[in-house]
Design a protein around this motif. Structure first.
Motif, PDB file in Angstrom:
ATOM      1  N   ILE A  10       0.837  -1.196   0.000  1.00  0.00           N
ATOM      2  CA  ILE A  10       0.000   0.000   0.000  1.00  0.00           C
ATOM      3  C   ILE A  10       0.874   1.250   0.000  1.00  0.00           C
ATOM      4  O   ILE A  10       0.683   2.185  -0.781  1.00  0.00           O
ATOM      5  N   VAL A  11       1.873   1.267   0.898  1.00  0.00           N
ATOM      6  CA  VAL A  11       2.783   2.412   0.970  1.00  0.00           C
ATOM      7  C   VAL A  11       3.632   2.498  -0.295  1.00  0.00           C
ATOM      8  O   VAL A  11       3.896   3.596  -0.808  1.00  0.00           O
ATOM      9  N   LYS A  12       4.053   1.342  -0.799  1.00  0.00           N
ATOM     10  CA  LYS A  12       4.868   1.332  -2.017  1.00  0.00           C
ATOM     11  C   LYS A  12       4.123   1.987  -3.175  1.00  0.00           C
ATOM     12  O   LYS A  12       4.702   2.761  -3.949  1.00  0.00           O
ATOM     13  N   GLU A  13       2.846   1.676  -3.317  1.00  0.00           N
ATOM     14  CA  GLU A  13       2.052   2.260  -4.400  1.00  0.00           C
ATOM     15  C   GLU A  13       1.966   3.781  -4.267  1.00  0.00           C
ATOM     16  O   GLU A  13       2.088   4.505  -5.253  1.00  0.00           O
ATOM     17  N   GLU A  14       1.775   4.254  -3.025  1.00  0.00           N
ATOM     18  CA  GLU A  14       1.708   5.698  -2.796  1.00  0.00           C
ATOM     19  C   GLU A  14       3.037   6.358  -3.171  1.00  0.00           C
ATOM     20  O   GLU A  14       3.071   7.410  -3.828  1.00  0.00           O
ATOM     21  N   ILE A  15       4.146   5.752  -2.739  1.00  0.00           N
ATOM     22  CA  ILE A  15       5.461   6.326  -3.027  1.00  0.00           C
ATOM     23  C   ILE A  15       5.734   6.308  -4.527  1.00  0.00           C
ATOM     24  O   ILE A  15       6.282   7.266  -5.088  1.00  0.00           O
ATOM     25  N   GLN A  16       5.340   5.214  -5.201  1.00  0.00           N
ATOM     26  CA  GLN A  16       5.580   5.123  -6.641  1.00  0.00           C
ATOM     27  C   GLN A  16       4.811   6.211  -7.391  1.00  0.00           C
ATOM     28  O   GLN A  16       5.320   6.785  -8.366  1.00  0.00           O
ATOM     29  N   GLU A  17       3.591   6.499  -6.937  1.00  0.00           N
ATOM     30  CA  GLU A  17       2.829   7.591  -7.554  1.00  0.00           C
ATOM     31  C   GLU A  17       3.564   8.919  -7.370  1.00  0.00           C
ATOM     32  O   GLU A  17       3.623   9.743  -8.290  1.00  0.00           O
ATOM     33  N   SER A  18       4.125   9.132  -6.177  1.00  0.00           N
ATOM     34  CA  SER A  18       4.875  10.359  -5.930  1.00  0.00           C
ATOM     35  C   SER A  18       6.104  10.438  -6.818  1.00  0.00           C
ATOM     36  O   SER A  18       6.458  11.507  -7.330  1.00  0.00           O
ATOM     37  N   ILE A  19       6.786   9.301  -7.014  1.00  0.00           N
ATOM     38  CA  ILE A  19       7.975   9.286  -7.870  1.00  0.00           C
ATOM     39  C   ILE A  19       7.591   9.574  -9.317  1.00  0.00           C
ATOM     40  O   ILE A  19       8.297  10.311 -10.028  1.00  0.00           O
ATOM     41  N   ASP A  20       6.474   9.015  -9.775  1.00  0.00           N
ATOM     42  CA  ASP A  20       6.031   9.281 -11.152  1.00  0.00           C
ATOM     43  C   ASP A  20       5.744  10.772 -11.350  1.00  0.00           C
ATOM     44  O   ASP A  20       6.127  11.359 -12.372  1.00  0.00           O
ATOM     45  N   LYS A  21       5.062  11.389 -10.370  1.00  0.00           N
ATOM     46  CA  LYS A  21       4.796  12.831 -10.469  1.00  0.00           C
ATOM     47  C   LYS A  21       6.100  13.620 -10.431  1.00  0.00           C
ATOM     48  O   LYS A  21       6.254  14.628 -11.123  1.00  0.00           O
ATOM     49  N   LYS A  44      11.615  24.760  -6.248  1.00  0.00           N
ATOM     50  CA  LYS A  44      11.302  24.535  -4.836  1.00  0.00           C
ATOM     51  C   LYS A  44      10.387  23.322  -4.657  1.00  0.00           C
ATOM     52  O   LYS A  44      10.560  22.531  -3.726  1.00  0.00           O
ATOM     53  N   GLU A  45       9.408  23.187  -5.544  1.00  0.00           N
ATOM     54  CA  GLU A  45       8.493  22.041  -5.459  1.00  0.00           C
ATOM     55  C   GLU A  45       9.237  20.717  -5.661  1.00  0.00           C
ATOM     56  O   GLU A  45       8.979  19.734  -4.954  1.00  0.00           O
ATOM     57  N   LEU A  46      10.169  20.704  -6.624  1.00  0.00           N
ATOM     58  CA  LEU A  46      10.930  19.485  -6.867  1.00  0.00           C
ATOM     59  C   LEU A  46      11.781  19.111  -5.656  1.00  0.00           C
ATOM     60  O   LEU A  46      11.832  17.942  -5.253  1.00  0.00           O
ATOM     61  N   LEU A  47      12.438  20.101  -5.068  1.00  0.00           N
ATOM     62  CA  LEU A  47      13.273  19.815  -3.894  1.00  0.00           C
ATOM     63  C   LEU A  47      12.429  19.318  -2.725  1.00  0.00           C
ATOM     64  O   LEU A  47      12.812  18.384  -2.012  1.00  0.00           O
ATOM     65  N   ALA A  48      11.250  19.935  -2.532  1.00  0.00           N
ATOM     66  CA  ALA A  48      10.365  19.492  -1.443  1.00  0.00           C
ATOM     67  C   ALA A  48       9.857  18.071  -1.689  1.00  0.00           C
ATOM     68  O   ALA A  48       9.787  17.249  -0.765  1.00  0.00           O
ATOM     69  N   ALA A  49       9.518  17.765  -2.944  1.00  0.00           N
ATOM     70  CA  ALA A  49       9.035  16.420  -3.268  1.00  0.00           C
ATOM     71  C   ALA A  49      10.135  15.377  -3.054  1.00  0.00           C
ATOM     72  O   ALA A  49       9.877  14.275  -2.557  1.00  0.00           O
ATOM     73  N   CYS A  50      11.368  15.727  -3.415  1.00  0.00           N
ATOM     74  CA  CYS A  50      12.491  14.795  -3.199  1.00  0.00           C
ATOM     75  C   CYS A  50      12.675  14.508  -1.715  1.00  0.00           C
ATOM     76  O   CYS A  50      12.857  13.359  -1.302  1.00  0.00           O
ATOM     77  N   GLU A  51      12.638  15.557  -0.893  1.00  0.00           N
ATOM     78  CA  GLU A  51      12.790  15.371   0.550  1.00  0.00           C
ATOM     79  C   GLU A  51      11.673  14.493   1.100  1.00  0.00           C
ATOM     80  O   GLU A  51      11.903  13.619   1.945  1.00  0.00           O
ATOM     81  N   SER A  52      10.454  14.709   0.623  1.00  0.00           N
ATOM     82  CA  SER A  52       9.316  13.926   1.107  1.00  0.00           C
ATOM     83  C   SER A  52       9.465  12.453   0.744  1.00  0.00           C
ATOM     84  O   SER A  52       9.233  11.567   1.576  1.00  0.00           O
ATOM     85  N   ILE A  53       9.865  12.170  -0.490  1.00  0.00           N
ATOM     86  CA  ILE A  53      10.014  10.779  -0.926  1.00  0.00           C
ATOM     87  C   ILE A  53      11.123  10.082  -0.145  1.00  0.00           C
ATOM     88  O   ILE A  53      10.978   8.935   0.281  1.00  0.00           O
ATOM     89  N   VAL A  54      12.240  10.791   0.062  1.00  0.00           N
ATOM     90  CA  VAL A  54      13.342  10.196   0.828  1.00  0.00           C
ATOM     91  C   VAL A  54      12.885   9.856   2.237  1.00  0.00           C
ATOM     92  O   VAL A  54      13.192   8.782   2.778  1.00  0.00           O
ATOM     93  N   TRP A  55      12.117  10.757   2.855  1.00  0.00           N
ATOM     94  CA  TRP A  55      11.623  10.493   4.214  1.00  0.00           C
ATOM     95  C   TRP A  55      10.689   9.280   4.235  1.00  0.00           C
ATOM     96  O   TRP A  55      10.792   8.415   5.123  1.00  0.00           O
ATOM     97  N   GLN A  56       9.795   9.203   3.259  1.00  0.00           N
ATOM     98  CA  GLN A  56       8.865   8.071   3.197  1.00  0.00           C
ATOM     99  C   GLN A  56       9.610   6.750   3.009  1.00  0.00           C
ATOM    100  O   GLN A  56       9.285   5.746   3.659  1.00  0.00           O
ATOM    101  N   GLU A 163      -1.463  20.663  -8.298  1.00  0.00           N
ATOM    102  CA  GLU A 163      -0.601  19.488  -8.170  1.00  0.00           C
ATOM    103  C   GLU A 163       0.085  19.455  -6.804  1.00  0.00           C
ATOM    104  O   GLU A 163       0.262  18.395  -6.201  1.00  0.00           O
ATOM    105  N   LEU A 164       0.473  20.628  -6.317  1.00  0.00           N
ATOM    106  CA  LEU A 164       1.118  20.687  -5.002  1.00  0.00           C
ATOM    107  C   LEU A 164       0.148  20.286  -3.894  1.00  0.00           C
ATOM    108  O   LEU A 164       0.535  19.601  -2.931  1.00  0.00           O
ATOM    109  N   ASP A 165      -1.108  20.689  -4.034  1.00  0.00           N
ATOM    110  CA  ASP A 165      -2.118  20.280  -3.044  1.00  0.00           C
ATOM    111  C   ASP A 165      -2.302  18.758  -3.058  1.00  0.00           C
ATOM    112  O   ASP A 165      -2.436  18.132  -2.000  1.00  0.00           O
ATOM    113  N   GLU A 166      -2.334  18.178  -4.267  1.00  0.00           N
ATOM    114  CA  GLU A 166      -2.471  16.721  -4.370  1.00  0.00           C
ATOM    115  C   GLU A 166      -1.270  16.012  -3.747  1.00  0.00           C
ATOM    116  O   GLU A 166      -1.414  14.999  -3.052  1.00  0.00           O
ATOM    117  N   LEU A 167      -0.077  16.559  -3.981  1.00  0.00           N
ATOM    118  CA  LEU A 167       1.133  15.966  -3.407  1.00  0.00           C
ATOM    119  C   LEU A 167       1.109  16.047  -1.889  1.00  0.00           C
ATOM    120  O   LEU A 167       1.478  15.097  -1.186  1.00  0.00           O
TER     121      LEU A 167
END
Length: 246
Positions: A10-21, A44-56, A163-167
């Motif tokens: 379940i978590v893997k699917e969520e993370i994979q969606e984030s990586i695709d975005k 800034k959005e890309l850097l924030a998304a990278c940090e979020s994915i790494v944390w997850q 897109e940022l709200d969805e992320l």
């Protein structure tokens, strides 16, 4: 446990969606934006998304480490654990690679955006040595161009905000799932500890009963044992007669 019920998938699917975005946004960032402000915001959005994915991914690795203590309890084997570790390693590498590329190309992208703005300003200041009518036409065309670009940039900003709200919502969901997994693992550890304690108590009681039985048998006299054997033989003979001779 099936893949559909396993919290890891379940978590893997969520993370994979984030990586695709993230990959999609990164490709957009590589192409460059026509406005410096948009490019900075996208960076800034890309850097924030990278940090979020790494944390997850790091949180998911913690859950894998807990499951590795007793794989059979969670219905998995070493091959499955290794498969999950490879996936998290690959996902983390993707996020880190995008982050490095964005940081390395940040200044270059900003310089490219500044060049586009310079060309736009030059277009606005373009002189006309021909005649007044043509000059007015050029001015009108430039105004229309600037207005259309402004409208397009506003539309892009709105889309990026959505897109940022969805992320952000996706990150919150993943965080909730991660906390649930952590609490479930803690509860299962407590159950295992309680079971171990009960098994130790039962073992001690069984040892005590066995010792008591041995003491009773030891204290019984030889005559008493003989009488008991004789009684059992007589009882066997009676039962044999009743069952087979009547």
């Amino acid at each position: 446990m099936s893949s559909a019920q396993d919290p890891f998938y379940i978590v893997k699917e969520e993370i994979q969606e984030s990586i695709d975005k993230l990959q999609s946004s990164f490709h957009q960032w590589e192409r460059g934006a026509s406005d410096a402000g948009e490019q900075v915001r996208l960076t800034k959005e890309l850097l924030a998304a990278c940090e979020s994915i790494v944390w997850q991914v790091d949180e998911l690795n913690k859950a894998i480490s807990v499951a590795a203590r007793d794989p059979s309890w969670y219905g998995i084997d070493e091959a499955e654990l290794e498969k999950r570790r490879r996936w998290t390693s690959t996902a983390r590498t993707q996020a880190v690679s995008v982050k490095k590329a964005v940081v390395a190309g940040k200044e270059l992208n900003l310089s490219g955006t500044a060049s586009v703005n310079g060309m736009r300003r030059e277009l606005m200041r373009m002189p006309d040595t021909q005649q007044t009518g043509k000059s007015n036409q050029y001015t009108q065309d430039n105004d229309n161009f600037i207005q259309s670009e402004s409208d397009r940039q506003m539309l892009l900003i709105k889309q990026q905000d959505e897109e940022l709200d969805e992320l952000s919502a996706s990150v919150e969901r993943i965080g909730g799932v991660g906390l649930t997994i952590h609490e479930e693992l803690l509860a299962q550890e407590r159950i295992i500890d309680d079971l171990g304690t009960e098994m130790d108590t039962t073992s001690n009681r069984l040892d005590f009963v066995q010792k008591k039985v041995a003491m009773v048998m030891k204290k019984a006299s030889a005559k008493g044992q003989f009488m008991m054997i004789l009684f059992l033989v007589v009882l066997f003979v009676i039962l044999f007669v009743l069952v087979f001779l009547t």
